[in-house]
Design a protein around this motif. Structure first.
Motif, PDB file in Angstrom:
ATOM      1  N   UNK A 124       0.761  -1.237   0.000  1.00 14.17           N
ATOM      2  CA  UNK A 124       0.000   0.000   0.000  1.00 14.17           C
ATOM      3  C   UNK A 124       0.794   1.289   0.000  1.00 14.17           C
ATOM      4  N   UNK A 125       2.106   1.202  -0.188  1.00 11.18           N
ATOM      5  CA  UNK A 125       2.943   2.409  -0.239  1.00 11.18           C
ATOM      6  C   UNK A 125       2.985   2.961  -1.657  1.00 11.18           C
ATOM      7  N   UNK A 126       3.155   4.269  -1.759  1.00  7.73           N
ATOM      8  CA  UNK A 126       3.379   4.910  -3.058  1.00  7.73           C
ATOM      9  C   UNK A 126       4.882   4.839  -3.309  1.00  7.73           C
ATOM     10  N   UNK A 127       5.330   3.727  -3.875  1.00 10.59           N
ATOM     11  CA  UNK A 127       6.762   3.465  -4.041  1.00 10.59           C
ATOM     12  C   UNK A 127       7.195   3.639  -5.485  1.00 10.59           C
ATOM     13  N   UNK A 128       8.345   4.250  -5.655  1.00  8.11           N
ATOM     14  CA  UNK A 128       8.972   4.437  -6.964  1.00  8.11           C
ATOM     15  C   UNK A 128      10.408   3.954  -6.863  1.00  8.11           C
ATOM     16  N   UNK A 129      10.981   3.616  -8.002  1.00  5.22           N
ATOM     17  CA  UNK A 129      12.362   3.155  -8.057  1.00  5.22           C
ATOM     18  C   UNK A 129      13.218   4.220  -8.720  1.00  5.22           C
ATOM     19  N   UNK A 130      14.428   4.425  -8.178  1.00  5.70           N
ATOM     20  CA  UNK A 130      15.386   5.316  -8.829  1.00  5.70           C
ATOM     21  C   UNK A 130      15.950   4.558 -10.028  1.00  5.70           C
ATOM     22  N   UNK A 131      15.472   4.910 -11.219  1.00  7.96           N
ATOM     23  CA  UNK A 131      15.892   4.193 -12.426  1.00  7.96           C
ATOM     24  C   UNK A 131      17.388   4.357 -12.650  1.00  7.96           C
ATOM     25  N   UNK A 132      18.045   3.242 -12.882  1.00 10.33           N
ATOM     26  CA  UNK A 132      19.485   3.255 -13.104  1.00 10.33           C
ATOM     27  C   UNK A 132      20.293   3.190 -11.829  1.00 10.33           C
ATOM     28  N   UNK A 133      19.645   3.329 -10.687  1.00 16.71           N
ATOM     29  CA  UNK A 133      20.319   3.242  -9.402  1.00 16.71           C
ATOM     30  C   UNK A 133      21.318   4.363  -9.163  1.00 16.71           C
ATOM     31  N   UNK A 134      22.152   4.145  -8.150  1.00 15.00           N
ATOM     32  CA  UNK A 134      23.142   5.163  -7.791  1.00 15.00           C
ATOM     33  C   UNK A 134      24.183   5.361  -8.889  1.00 15.00           C
ATOM     34  N   UNK A 135      24.457   4.329  -9.669  1.00 18.64           N
ATOM     35  CA  UNK A 135      25.414   4.509 -10.775  1.00 18.64           C
ATOM     36  C   UNK A 135      24.921   5.579 -11.732  1.00 18.64           C
ATOM     37  N   UNK A 136      23.636   5.554 -12.074  1.00 22.91           N
ATOM     38  CA  UNK A 136      23.073   6.561 -12.969  1.00 22.91           C
ATOM     39  C   UNK A 136      23.093   7.932 -12.298  1.00 22.91           C
ATOM     40  N   UNK A 137      22.798   7.977 -11.009  1.00 21.32           N
ATOM     41  CA  UNK A 137      22.813   9.242 -10.258  1.00 21.32           C
ATOM     42  C   UNK A 137      24.210   9.865 -10.318  1.00 21.32           C
ATOM     43  N   UNK A 138      25.231   9.044 -10.019  1.00 20.34           N
ATOM     44  CA  UNK A 138      26.605   9.545 -10.044  1.00 20.34           C
ATOM     45  C   UNK A 138      27.013   9.986 -11.443  1.00 20.34           C
ATOM     46  N   UNK A 139      26.626   9.219 -12.467  1.00 16.56           N
ATOM     47  CA  UNK A 139      26.974   9.577 -13.843  1.00 16.56           C
ATOM     48  C   UNK A 139      26.384  10.921 -14.251  1.00 16.56           C
ATOM     49  N   UNK A 140      25.240  11.265 -13.681  1.00 12.00           N
ATOM     50  CA  UNK A 140      24.609  12.556 -13.979  1.00 12.00           C
ATOM     51  C   UNK A 140      25.146  13.679 -13.087  1.00 12.00           C
ATOM     52  N   UNK A 141      26.058  13.305 -12.201  1.00  9.49           N
ATOM     53  CA  UNK A 141      26.703  14.245 -11.280  1.00  9.49           C
ATOM     54  C   UNK A 141      25.703  14.978 -10.381  1.00  9.49           C
ATOM     55  N   UNK A 142      24.646  14.239  -9.982  1.00  8.43           N
ATOM     56  CA  UNK A 142      23.699  14.793  -9.032  1.00  8.43           C
ATOM     57  C   UNK A 142      24.356  14.805  -7.648  1.00  8.43           C
ATOM     58  N   UNK A 143      23.885  15.663  -6.749  1.00  7.41           N
ATOM     59  CA  UNK A 143      24.521  15.750  -5.433  1.00  7.41           C
ATOM     60  C   UNK A 143      24.290  14.495  -4.586  1.00  7.41           C
ATOM     61  N   UNK A 144      25.261  14.212  -3.745  1.00  5.62           N
ATOM     62  CA  UNK A 144      25.183  13.092  -2.815  1.00  5.62           C
ATOM     63  C   UNK A 144      25.558  13.606  -1.436  1.00  5.62           C
ATOM     64  N   UNK A 145      24.722  13.311  -0.451  1.00  2.00           N
ATOM     65  CA  UNK A 145      24.990  13.700   0.917  1.00  2.00           C
ATOM     66  C   UNK A 145      25.155  12.435   1.736  1.00  2.00           C
ATOM     67  N   UNK A 146      26.231  12.330   2.466  1.00  2.00           N
ATOM     68  CA  UNK A 146      26.469  11.159   3.315  1.00  2.00           C
ATOM     69  C   UNK A 146      26.238  11.533   4.763  1.00  2.00           C
ATOM     70  N   UNK A 147      25.851  10.567   5.534  1.00  4.75           N
ATOM     71  CA  UNK A 147      25.652  10.803   6.968  1.00  4.75           C
ATOM     72  C   UNK A 147      24.791   9.730   7.573  1.00  4.75           C
ATOM     73  N   UNK A 148      24.438   9.926   8.823  1.00  3.01           N
ATOM     74  CA  UNK A 148      23.617   8.955   9.534  1.00  3.01           C
ATOM     75  C   UNK A 148      22.209   8.957   9.047  1.00  3.01           C
TER      76      UNK A 148
END
Length: 64
Positions: free
Chosen positions: A40-64
């Motif tokens: 029952x969740x409104x769930x979506x998938x990040x297409x291409x995963x983190x590899x695609x995110x990094x390839x597009x040079x989108x920001x990444x924030x690390x932390x807890x």
């Protein structure tokens, strides 16, 4: 209770807020998205995963 359902319930997700599933290459997030939708969740998938995110040079924030 089903162990998978219990694990998802332990995340304390709000079903009124969309959820985005993310993995490295977008293969493992497919079944996770499917399962969240079944619950029952409104769930979506990040297409291409983190590899695609990094390839597009989108920001990444690390932390807890």
């Amino acid at each position: 209770m089903n162990p998978r359902k219990k694990a998802i319930s332990e995340l304390s997700l709000d079903q009124s807020i969309p959820v985005v599933t993310i993995c490295l290459s977008a293969h493992r997030s497919i079944p996770a998205t499917r399962r969240l939708k079944q619950l029952g969740y409104d769930a979506k998938q990040l297409q291409g995963g983190m590899k695609a995110w990094w390839n597009r040079r989108f920001p990444v924030v690390s932390g807890k």
